[in-house]
Design an enzyme around this catalytic site. Structure first.
Site, PDB file in Angstrom:
ATOM      1  CG  ASN A  11      -1.942  -1.056   1.079  1.00 44.39           C
ATOM      2  OD1 ASN A  11      -2.227  -1.372  -0.013  1.00 44.39           O
ATOM      3  ND2 ASN A  11      -2.512  -1.590   2.012  1.00 44.39           N
ATOM      4  N   GLY A  13       4.237   1.521  -0.492  1.00 39.54           N
ATOM      5  CA  GLY A  13       5.130   1.543  -1.438  1.00 39.54           C
ATOM      6  C   GLY A  13       4.661   2.122  -2.885  1.00 39.54           C
ATOM      7  CG  ASP A  33       6.597  -6.659  -2.860  1.00 37.87           C
ATOM      8  OD1 ASP A  33       6.073  -5.761  -2.181  1.00 37.87           O
ATOM      9  OD2 ASP A  33       6.493  -7.932  -2.273  1.00 37.87           O
ATOM     10  NE  ARG A  83       0.213   1.831  13.834  1.00 43.43           N
ATOM     11  CZ  ARG A  83      -0.182   2.684  14.592  1.00 43.43           C
ATOM     12  NH1 ARG A  83      -0.449   2.442  15.873  1.00 43.43           N
ATOM     13  NH2 ARG A  83      -0.359   4.124  14.086  1.00 43.43           N
ATOM     14  CG  ASN A 121       5.887   2.398  11.450  1.00 41.31           C
ATOM     15  OD1 ASN A 121       6.408   3.242  11.981  1.00 41.31           O
ATOM     16  ND2 ASN A 121       4.801   2.477  10.686  1.00 41.31           N
ATOM     17  NE  ARG A 152      -2.141  10.286   9.470  1.00 48.57           N
ATOM     18  CZ  ARG A 152      -1.459   8.925   9.597  1.00 48.57           C
ATOM     19  NH1 ARG A 152      -0.458   8.827  10.532  1.00 48.57           N
ATOM     20  NH2 ARG A 152      -1.689   8.030   8.706  1.00 48.57           N
ATOM     21  CG  HIS A 176       6.165   7.794  12.792  1.00 49.18           C
ATOM     22  ND1 HIS A 176       5.242   8.786  12.732  1.00 49.18           N
ATOM     23  CD2 HIS A 176       6.000   6.764  12.127  1.00 49.18           C
ATOM     24  CE1 HIS A 176       4.292   8.220  11.908  1.00 49.18           C
ATOM     25  NE2 HIS A 176       4.873   7.069  11.563  1.00 49.18           N
TER      26      HIS A 176
END
Ligand code: APR
Length: 313
Positions: A11, A13, A33, A83, A121, A152, A176
């Site tokens: 999503n 990349g 990938d 996540r 992450n 944001r 972050h």
């Protein structure tokens, strides 16, 4: 000629590549990938928009073929698990550290002078890992998190004030993480007017709280982590590097005394140009903001320590 490679065609990349095509600053983009045919398919789909959008960038998708990424100026690392609802970014450390170590070592075989932009992450420790494990110059490794959080933050500010977001300035520094980021509300402005003079304390606190859980809110709604704002944030940082724009963004950088911190990668305002992050800009933080930054650094450092504890560095 400017070449950017993006590792991970998921999503974030793929959205980052799409944003770079629209921003039109690369001659070549490689999307890589590990999943057979996945990057090839995403690249083909995007290239089939080239006539409509009128871009001439050459984009290829490849399955684990690092040779194709050779001589990249910038390499954006999005490969890693996203996540799930209820998860923190920090919980991804074990699995993503292995992926990031592997991927960055492979990239360096073919692009020994590239600048890394890390997105996987938990991003701050992954940036630290990339730097330390590969023994790179600190300026060549930058993490993307602060620009996303800032985007944001300014969005929520514009909603609270009911004004266009283009008239808002603001910045989020620190780690972050949902609990470690620091939206600098005192320094946020609407056309030069301090936001704190336009919103009540409660309204300011709500914007700060919404910003801090911005990613978690989306993960809960979508079922996985977000991609549009992360993707375009990463593309925007790469553009400043490739074009040597020397723009200031909140970036995850390795600190050696700045903001009273050492041996840590954490979000700070920095100038991004052709050599990576050029210098950290030290804002005049007040006592409360300094305290928040020190606490954020402690938390970020303790997550990064897991890398040593689990012998991942
Ligand atoms: N080499 C190359 N690609 C890999 C590897 C690897 N070793 N391991 C995983 N990938 C690929 C996956 O096949 C997948 O296509 O990385 C991609 C990750 O995409 P998604 O699962 O869609 O995750 P995404 O939402 O893009 O998030 C990627 O960015 O924002 C962070 O928390 C997020 O860590 C996550 C990362």
């Amino acid at each position: 000629m400017a070449k950017v490679s993006v590792i991970g065609a998921g999503n974030v990349g793929a959205t980052c590549v799409n944003a770079m095509l629209h921003l039109n600053f690369c001659s070549d983009i490689v999307l890589l990938d590990i999943r057979q045919g996945f990057a090839e398919g995403k690249a083909m789909d995007m290239m089939q928009t080239s006539k409509i959008y009128q871009f001439n960038t050459r984009l290829v998708g490849v399955t684990n073929d690092y040779k194709a990424t050779a001589n990249s100026d910038v390499v954006i690392v999005t490969s890693g698990m996203p996540r799930k609802p209820g998860m923190t970014r920090e919980e991804l450390i074990g699995v993503n550290a292995k992926i990031v170590s592997d991927v960055t070592a492979n990239v360096l075989k073919y692009s020994p002078n590239c600048i890394f932009e890390i997105i996987a992450n938990p991003m701050d420790p992954m940036t630290y890992l990339t730097l330390k494990k590969n023994k790179l110059s600190k300026h060549r490794v930058v993490g993307m998190g602060g620009l996303l959080d800032t985007s944001r933050f300014t969005y929520y500010l514009s909603r609270a004030l009911d004004v266009p977001v283009s008239d808002i300035e603001g910045m989020v520094i620190g780690g972050h993480g949902d609990k470690t980021m620091i939206p600098l509300i005192r320094m946020a402005t609407y056309k030069g007017i301090p936001i704190t003079s336009l919103l009540t304390n409660d309204e300011c606190n709500k914007v700060v709280a919404d910003t801090m859980i911005g990613g978690a809110t989306l993960t809960k709604l979508i079922g996985t982590s977000a991609w549009y704002a992360p993707g375009v944030s990463a593309a925007t940082m790469a553009k400043s590097i490739i074009q040597d724009d020397r723009k200031m963004f909140p970036c995850c950088c390795y600190l050696e005394g700045e903001y009273d911190q050492k041996d840590i990668c954490i979000g700070v305002p920095a100038i991004l140009g052709k050599d990576g992050w050029e210098k950290v800009i030290e804002f005049d933080l007040n006592a409360e903001e300094k305290k928040l930054f020190a606490a954020s650094a402690d938390a970020t450092r303790s997550t990064a320590k897991i890398l040593y504890d689990q012998k991942l560095i």
